[in-house]
Design a protein around this motif. Structure first.
Motif, PDB file in Angstrom:
ATOM      1  N   GLU A   1      13.743  25.700  28.907  1.00 50.88           N
ATOM      2  CA  GLU A   1      14.013  25.755  27.465  1.00 50.88           C
ATOM      3  C   GLU A   1      14.460  27.164  27.128  1.00 50.88           C
ATOM      4  N   LEU A   2      15.619  27.299  26.505  1.00 49.52           N
ATOM      5  CA  LEU A   2      16.185  28.607  26.192  1.00 49.52           C
ATOM      6  C   LEU A   2      15.700  29.091  24.831  1.00 49.52           C
ATOM      7  N   PHE A   3      15.371  30.378  24.757  1.00 47.89           N
ATOM      8  CA  PHE A   3      14.889  30.975  23.505  1.00 47.89           C
ATOM      9  C   PHE A   3      16.083  31.490  22.701  1.00 47.89           C
ATOM     10  N   LYS A   4      16.759  30.570  22.023  1.00 48.17           N
ATOM     11  CA  LYS A   4      17.976  30.937  21.286  1.00 48.17           C
ATOM     12  C   LYS A   4      17.700  31.870  20.114  1.00 48.17           C
ATOM     13  N   ASP A   5      16.509  31.784  19.523  1.00 47.39           N
ATOM     14  CA  ASP A   5      16.192  32.589  18.349  1.00 47.39           C
ATOM     15  C   ASP A   5      15.675  33.976  18.716  1.00 47.39           C
ATOM     16  N   SER A   6      14.821  34.049  19.727  1.00 53.70           N
ATOM     17  CA  SER A   6      14.209  35.337  20.054  1.00 53.70           C
ATOM     18  C   SER A   6      15.069  36.197  20.975  1.00 53.70           C
ATOM     19  N   SER A   7      15.945  35.576  21.765  1.00 60.96           N
ATOM     20  CA  SER A   7      16.804  36.345  22.679  1.00 60.96           C
ATOM     21  C   SER A   7      18.244  35.833  22.607  1.00 60.96           C
ATOM     22  N   PRO A   8      18.862  35.905  21.419  1.00 57.75           N
ATOM     23  CA  PRO A   8      20.189  35.282  21.251  1.00 57.75           C
ATOM     24  C   PRO A   8      21.281  35.902  22.111  1.00 57.75           C
ATOM     25  N   GLU A   9      21.288  37.240  22.262  1.00 54.37           N
ATOM     26  CA  GLU A   9      22.362  37.882  23.006  1.00 54.37           C
ATOM     27  C   GLU A   9      22.302  37.519  24.485  1.00 54.37           C
TER      28      GLU A   9
ATOM     29  N   PRO B   1       1.325  41.509  33.888  1.00 57.05           N
ATOM     30  CA  PRO B   1       0.776  42.327  32.796  1.00 57.05           C
ATOM     31  C   PRO B   1       1.822  43.091  31.999  1.00 57.05           C
ATOM     32  N   ASP B   2       2.875  43.543  32.657  1.00 59.23           N
ATOM     33  CA  ASP B   2       3.892  44.325  31.941  1.00 59.23           C
ATOM     34  C   ASP B   2       5.236  43.599  31.950  1.00 59.23           C
ATOM     35  N   LEU B   3       5.173  42.293  31.748  1.00 56.14           N
ATOM     36  CA  LEU B   3       6.374  41.459  31.819  1.00 56.14           C
ATOM     37  C   LEU B   3       7.464  41.941  30.869  1.00 56.14           C
ATOM     38  N   ASN B   4       7.099  42.215  29.614  1.00 54.20           N
ATOM     39  CA  ASN B   4       8.100  42.592  28.621  1.00 54.20           C
ATOM     40  C   ASN B   4       8.712  43.959  28.898  1.00 54.20           C
ATOM     41  N   GLU B   5       8.032  44.796  29.673  1.00 55.81           N
ATOM     42  CA  GLU B   5       8.582  46.098  30.018  1.00 55.81           C
ATOM     43  C   GLU B   5       9.642  45.972  31.108  1.00 55.81           C
ATOM     44  N   LYS B   6       9.533  44.940  31.926  1.00 57.06           N
ATOM     45  CA  LYS B   6      10.443  44.772  33.051  1.00 57.06           C
ATOM     46  C   LYS B   6      11.606  43.838  32.745  1.00 57.06           C
ATOM     47  N   LEU B   7      11.314  42.782  32.015  1.00 50.34           N
ATOM     48  CA  LEU B   7      12.304  41.729  31.818  1.00 50.34           C
ATOM     49  C   LEU B   7      12.587  41.467  30.350  1.00 50.34           C
ATOM     50  N   THR B   8      13.779  40.946  30.110  1.00 49.79           N
ATOM     51  CA  THR B   8      14.093  40.323  28.828  1.00 49.79           C
ATOM     52  C   THR B   8      13.877  38.829  29.016  1.00 49.79           C
ATOM     53  N   VAL B   9      12.809  38.314  28.437  1.00 49.88           N
ATOM     54  CA  VAL B   9      12.472  36.901  28.604  1.00 49.88           C
ATOM     55  C   VAL B   9      13.345  36.074  27.663  1.00 49.88           C
ATOM     56  N   PHE B  10      14.037  35.081  28.208  1.00 48.95           N
ATOM     57  CA  PHE B  10      14.919  34.274  27.360  1.00 48.95           C
ATOM     58  C   PHE B  10      14.727  32.776  27.569  1.00 48.95           C
TER      59      PHE B  10
END
Length: 234
Positions: free
Chosen positions: A93-101, A186-195
């Motif tokens: 499932e793609l996060f079109k709203d939170s990671s549109p680019e 633990p530091d997922l958001n620091e490493k990746l752009t989750v989409f």
């Protein structure tokens, strides 16, 4: 005492008379003029006030129309991607709203067949699997030691397993790496752009992470993404 003549009395009486009375027709005419003037002013006020309100409503409708156009355009984008691998299909499932680019970039690459035949380059068991153009470990390189010492009881939404992301490192050659977490990081958001998030095929992801790897976490037998199919719904 001298007697006043009748003619003199007549003249004196004329001089003592008050001002002439205003006729009824004059009063009616004046009243009509006042009423017409008030009616004209009221009509003018209503006209300009209604015109201003219509202009404001038109502007608001234009803005709402632009928003609805953007919303409809966003809703037309595929909401799911199916990664077909040698082990089976993985539905995301793609996060079109939170990671549109990032989603837009991913969809564009899918439509161009960029991921067809892309290999899973690295597999870190109970942590993450990586597919991409580069053979370098990249963003996952310094995760292994942290993952071994990580307390699995401490979890949150942003640390979930089975999340789809790409490295935040910019690539000049247009490369696009795919990371699928197989455990909370633990530091997922620091490493990746989750989409995106895996909604079907978690067992396929787990099967991929169980393949034998060398000391550099590279699978000994090649596993590739055969193709990616985009869908509006599942």
């Amino acid at each position: 005492m001298a007697r006043i003549k009748p003619q003199a009395l007549l003249q004196q009486s004329k001089k003592k008379k008050g001002p002439a009375r205003i006729s009824v027709s004059t009063i009616i005419l004046f009243s009509l003029i006042v009423v017409l003037a008030v009616f004209f002013l009221h009509s003018t006020y209503r006209y300009w006030s209604q015109r201003s309100r219509i202009q404001i409503e038109d502007k608001e409708s234009v803005f709402k129309g632009d928003d609805s156009f953007l919303d409809s355009k966003k809703s037309d984008l595929p909401g799911y991607a199916v990664l077909e691998t040698a082990k089976g299909s993985i539905t995301v499932e793609l996060f079109k709203d939170s990671s549109p680019e990032v989603v837009d970039q991913f969809l564009d690459l899918c439509q161009r067949g960029h991921f067809n035949g892309m290999l899973f380059r690295h597999v870190i068991k109970h942590y993450v699997i990586q597919a991409g153009d580069s053979d370098k470990l990249g963003a996952a390189e310094d995760w292994t030691s942290k993952g071994k010492n990580y307390n699995r009881l401490y979890t949150s939404l942003k640390h979930e397993a089975f999340m789809l992301g790409t490295s935040k490192t910019k690539h000049d050659n247009g490369a696009f790496e795919i990371f699928i977490t197989t455990a909370p990081i633990p530091d997922l958001n620091e490493k990746l752009t989750v989409f995106g998030k895996i909604v079907k095929g978690e067992d396929i992801v787990q099967e991929i992470e169980e393949v034998d790897t060398d000391e550099h976490y590279r699978p000994k037998s090649s596993i590739a993404i055969r193709r990616v199919t985009l869908k509006q719904s599942i």
